[in-house]
Scaffold this active site. Structure first.
Site, PDB file in Angstrom:
ATOM      1  N   GLY A 165      48.179  47.200  28.539  1.00  0.00           N
ATOM      2  CA  GLY A 165      46.867  46.575  28.402  1.00  0.00           C
ATOM      3  C   GLY A 165      46.558  45.593  29.515  1.00  0.00           C
ATOM      4  N   ALA A 403      23.959  64.631  52.247  1.00  0.00           N
ATOM      5  CA  ALA A 403      24.507  63.349  52.686  1.00  0.00           C
ATOM      6  C   ALA A 403      23.429  62.496  53.343  1.00  0.00           C
ATOM      7  CB  ALA A 403      25.672  63.584  53.636  1.00  0.00           C
TER       8      ALA A 403
HETATM    9  C1  HXC Z   1      57.013  41.233  24.373  1.00  0.00           C
HETATM   10  C2  HXC Z   1      57.937  41.414  26.450  1.00  0.00           C
HETATM   11  C3  HXC Z   1      57.011  42.421  26.798  1.00  0.00           C
HETATM   12  C4  HXC Z   1      56.046  42.808  25.824  1.00  0.00           C
HETATM   13  C5  HXC Z   1      58.284  42.075  28.488  1.00  0.00           C
HETATM   14  N1  HXC Z   1      58.720  41.240  27.527  1.00  0.00           N
HETATM   15  N2  HXC Z   1      57.260  42.803  28.075  1.00  0.00           N
HETATM   16  N3  HXC Z   1      57.933  40.826  25.256  1.00  0.00           N
HETATM   17  N4  HXC Z   1      56.088  42.177  24.625  1.00  0.00           N
HETATM   18  N5  HXC Z   1      55.121  43.719  26.063  1.00  0.00           N
HETATM   19  C6  HXC Z   1      59.787  40.267  27.593  1.00  0.00           C
HETATM   20  C7  HXC Z   1      61.177  40.893  27.595  1.00  0.00           C
HETATM   21  O1  HXC Z   1      61.621  41.124  26.289  1.00  0.00           O
HETATM   22  C8  HXC Z   1      61.974  39.808  28.281  1.00  0.00           C
HETATM   23  O2  HXC Z   1      62.219  38.777  27.345  1.00  0.00           O
HETATM   24  C9  HXC Z   1      61.001  39.248  29.288  1.00  0.00           C
HETATM   25  O3  HXC Z   1      59.696  39.599  28.839  1.00  0.00           O
HETATM   26  C10 HXC Z   1      61.203  39.813  30.669  1.00  0.00           C
HETATM   27  O4  HXC Z   1      61.227  41.229  30.576  1.00  0.00           O
HETATM   28  P1  HXC Z   1      62.267  42.117  31.383  1.00  0.00           P
HETATM   29  O5  HXC Z   1      62.136  43.501  30.866  1.00  0.00           O
HETATM   30  O6  HXC Z   1      63.612  41.477  31.360  1.00  0.00           O
HETATM   31  O7  HXC Z   1      61.694  41.980  32.844  1.00  0.00           O
HETATM   32  P2  HXC Z   1      61.591  43.055  34.010  1.00  0.00           P
HETATM   33  O8  HXC Z   1      62.897  43.764  34.179  1.00  0.00           O
HETATM   34  O9  HXC Z   1      61.007  42.309  35.157  1.00  0.00           O
HETATM   35  O10 HXC Z   1      60.537  44.168  33.499  1.00  0.00           O
HETATM   36  C11 HXC Z   1      59.229  43.792  33.293  1.00  0.00           C
HETATM   37  C12 HXC Z   1      58.451  44.911  32.566  1.00  0.00           C
HETATM   38  C13 HXC Z   1      59.240  45.324  31.282  1.00  0.00           C
HETATM   39  C14 HXC Z   1      58.355  46.123  33.503  1.00  0.00           C
HETATM   40  C15 HXC Z   1      57.076  44.407  32.271  1.00  0.00           C
HETATM   41  O11 HXC Z   1      59.523  44.155  30.518  1.00  0.00           O
HETATM   42  C16 HXC Z   1      58.484  46.261  30.425  1.00  0.00           C
HETATM   43  O12 HXC Z   1      58.467  47.478  30.691  1.00  0.00           O
HETATM   44  N6  HXC Z   1      57.843  45.733  29.383  1.00  0.00           N
HETATM   45  C17 HXC Z   1      57.053  46.550  28.488  1.00  0.00           C
HETATM   46  C18 HXC Z   1      55.821  46.984  29.176  1.00  0.00           C
HETATM   47  C19 HXC Z   1      54.935  47.817  28.324  1.00  0.00           C
HETATM   48  O13 HXC Z   1      55.254  48.965  27.969  1.00  0.00           O
HETATM   49  N7  HXC Z   1      53.810  47.224  27.903  1.00  0.00           N
HETATM   50  C20 HXC Z   1      52.875  47.944  27.165  1.00  0.00           C
HETATM   51  C21 HXC Z   1      52.652  47.283  25.881  1.00  0.00           C
HETATM   52  S1  HXC Z   1      51.461  48.251  25.024  1.00  0.00           S
HETATM   53  P3  HXC Z   1      63.550  37.887  27.388  1.00  0.00           P
HETATM   54  O14 HXC Z   1      63.448  37.069  26.152  1.00  0.00           O
HETATM   55  O15 HXC Z   1      64.677  38.871  27.377  1.00  0.00           O
HETATM   56  O16 HXC Z   1      63.456  37.112  28.659  1.00  0.00           O
HETATM   57  C22 HXC Z   1      49.968  47.715  25.576  1.00  0.00           C
HETATM   58  C23 HXC Z   1      48.849  48.451  24.941  1.00  0.00           C
HETATM   59  C24 HXC Z   1      47.511  47.950  25.263  1.00  0.00           C
HETATM   60  O17 HXC Z   1      49.834  46.868  26.388  1.00  0.00           O
HETATM   61  C25 HXC Z   1      46.555  49.100  25.429  1.00  0.00           C
HETATM   62  C26 HXC Z   1      45.204  48.646  25.848  1.00  0.00           C
HETATM   63  C27 HXC Z   1      44.338  49.786  26.313  1.00  0.00           C
END
Ligand code: HXC
Length: 510
Positions: A165, A403
């Site tokens: 999102g 164009a």
């Molecule tokens: C809660 C999250 C989070 C999330 C990351 N964190 N994303 N917590 N919700 N969506 C937290 C992790 O648990 C971790 O916490 C800290 O943030 C850092 O994350 P890491 O994974 O260690 O960091 P990194 O290796 O830099 O990777 C970053 C990242 C990865 C690529 C963003 O975290 C990731 O893939 N996150 C999920 C992304 C995702 O799929 N989002 C979509 C959500 S659905 P700690 O406590 O361990 O430090 C969405 C739908 C909306 O957004 C649709 C609208 C149209």
């Protein structure tokens, strides 16, 4: 200090200490700024007023005050600007309901005060633990993005991860800036993609700045580091929402009287003598506009066209052009999208549109037709037809077929159309046209090559010559390249006078 105030002073100090502890060691040395430093870089004098500092979500076990976003208001080059900066050190900058509420508050205030919004983004998307509340939060933000579109400028800078999102709020804004080697934007990350499709891809190859600036066309500007990215935001605001009257710095090329037709040999030399020889449209744009004022948008994507901010005699304009050096300047699907979006955005911010035309037409090809060149190409026609700002067109060389119509023609509402003596305006090029209209004659001739050459010359003189278009009123005047700057400047000056008394078509006092 009075005992009555000690409590809040201590709470504030504790908050600052907690933030310092979270930031410790994370933002030093590598050019990565903290969320607060990013805001300080944006606002004049590093000063801003923080909003909702104590807001928190107590249902979250690790809740912190602020809920992972700093929302703020301050001034950028004297102009009131609202901003939010996500805190990657708290749950990856993910968005929960409190963070969403804070961002929405800033969006609502910005719209009410007609002030731009700058989003400084680093976020893992919807906060997984908060489920539907987080999703609703994004929905609320998106609906404000839509309501603000065209009303106030919205610019996003992506500093690190921007997932799910988090990527759609920038996508609904006017301009996106990425930081080379650091930003990565994607809807679903490499792990999910591997699980679903079996494709293996790195973060950089999936959503890095090279991909989004060169292939997907999602981003508009790439900066080499965080500080330059924030500077780029200020530059954009200087064109679409200027805080102060911008004074031209044109290296001495400014004409003292815009009606004065100055002779500038350099500009006249840009176009090659041979009509078939290519040249770089950037050189012409640079020569016509104020020195150092051209800021190209989406410069690495759809390079067969150019979209740029610039100034002419100090007045900000949006430049749209074909680039004959790439794909001969043909208009394809991506070029249609790129030019149409830029025109619509600049129209919203009342930037006059200056178009330089040199295109043989919409790009022929099966892939283009199947990809929907009709649907995408229509966006360009729509954008020019709908734009209410002053539209000035310069036909440099080729303006063929659809164009010709699309690239800021009189029919689509151009206020003024100039043509260079080198302009070729027709349904199609001479060779192709003669082969169709004199097909039988050529087939029966003993010297078809000689006949073709003669007929093409005749066609050039009687159909393609810009004087023919000028004689019919489709072109207002034939100008030399060296006269272009002064002529455009005169039109813009006249437009300024009109704008001062009322905003065209709407009669809205400025
Ligand atoms: C809660 C999250 C989070 C999330 C990351 N964190 N994303 N917590 N919700 N969506 C937290 C992790 O648990 C971790 O916490 C800290 O943030 C850092 O994350 P890491 O994974 O260690 O960091 P990194 O290796 O830099 O990777 C970053 C990242 C990865 C690529 C963003 O975290 C990731 O893939 N996150 C999920 C992304 C995702 O799929 N989002 C979509 C959500 S659905 P700690 O406590 O361990 O430090 C969405 C739908 C909306 O957004 C649709 C609208 C149209």
């Amino acid at each position: 200090m009075s005992g009555r105030f000690r409590g809040i002073v201590e709470r504030r100090a504790a908050l600052e200490q907690a933030e310092a502890a979270r930031y410790a060691g994370k933002f030093d040395g590598s050019g990565k700024l903290s969320p607060r430093q990013r805001l300080a870089r944006l606002f004049d004098g590093g000063l801003f007023e923080e909003l909702g500092r104590f807001e928190r979500n107590d249902s979250e076990p690790s809740a912190i005050a602020g809920d992972g976003v700093i929302t703020a208001v301050g001034r950028v080059d004297g102009q009131l600007v609202y901003a939010y900066s996500q805190d990657y050190t708290f749950l990856g900058g993910s968005l929960g309901q409190v963070q969403a509420r804070k961002i929405v508050a800033v969006q609502d205030l910005a719209l009410a005060h007609a002030a731009p919004v700058v989003a400084l983004i680093e976020s893992g998307g919807a906060r997984i633990q908060e489920g539907i509340d987080a999703l609703d939060g994004y929905g609320q933000i998106f609906s404000r993005n839509v309501a603000s579109s065209g009303a106030v400028a919205q610019i996003a800078v992506i500093f690190g991860s921007c997932a799910g999102g988090a990527s759609y709020a920038p996508a609904l804004m006017d301009f996106i800036v990425m930081v080379e080697g650091r930003s990565r934007m994607f809807v679903t990350g490499p792990d999910v993609i591997r699980a679903v499709t079996g494709e293996a891809v790195s973060f950089e190859d999936l959503g890095g700045s090279a991909v989004h600036s060169g292939t997907s066309g999602v981003v508009h500007f790439v900066a080499k580091d965080e500080v330059s990215a924030i500077e780029r935001v200020k530059t954009i605001l200087g064109y679409i929402a200027p805080g102060r009257e911008v004074v031209a710095s044109d290296g001495g090329r400014r004409s003292p009287n815009p009606f004065w037709r100055n002779k500038d040999a350099d500009i006249d030399a840009i176009l090659p003598d041979l009509p078939s020889k290519s040249y770089d449209m950037h050189a012409l744009i640079d020569a016509v506009c104020d020195a150092g004022s051209v800021v190209e948008c989406q410069e690495s994507w759809a390079q067969n066209c150019i979209t740029a901010f610039a100034r002419i005699d100090g007045r900000a304009v949006a430049v749209v052009a074909n680039q004959p050096k790439v794909k001969a300047g043909c208009i394809d699907i991506d070029a249609s999208d790129k030019m149409a979006r830029f025109i619509r955005t600049c129209d919203s911010f009342r930037l006059p549109i200056v178009t330089f035309v040199d295109t043989p037409g919409y790009l022929p090809g099966v892939a283009q037709e199947r990809g929907g060149i009709i649907r995408h190409g229509a966006k360009l026609l729509y954008a020019y037809g709908e734009a209410r700002v002053c539209k000035l067109t310069v036909v440099v060389r080729k303006a063929y077929g659809g164009a010709y119509i699309a690239m800021g023609s009189k029919a689509l509402g151009a206020d003024r159309v100039f043509a260079f003596p080198t302009a070729e305006i027709a349904v199609m090029g001479g060779d192709a046209a003669v082969r169709i209209i004199a097909k039988k004659e050529l087939a029966q001739s003993d010297r078809p090559d000689e006949l073709l050459r003669r007929k093409v010359e005749e066609y050039r003189a009687t159909v393609m010559d810009p004087l023919v278009a000028a004689g019919k009123g489709y072109v207002d005047d034939i100008v030399l390249p060296s006269e272009t700057r002064a002529r455009l400047s005169a039109c813009l000056m006249a437009e300024d006078d009109v704008k001062r008394s009322f905003f065209r078509h709407g009669n809205i006092p400025l």
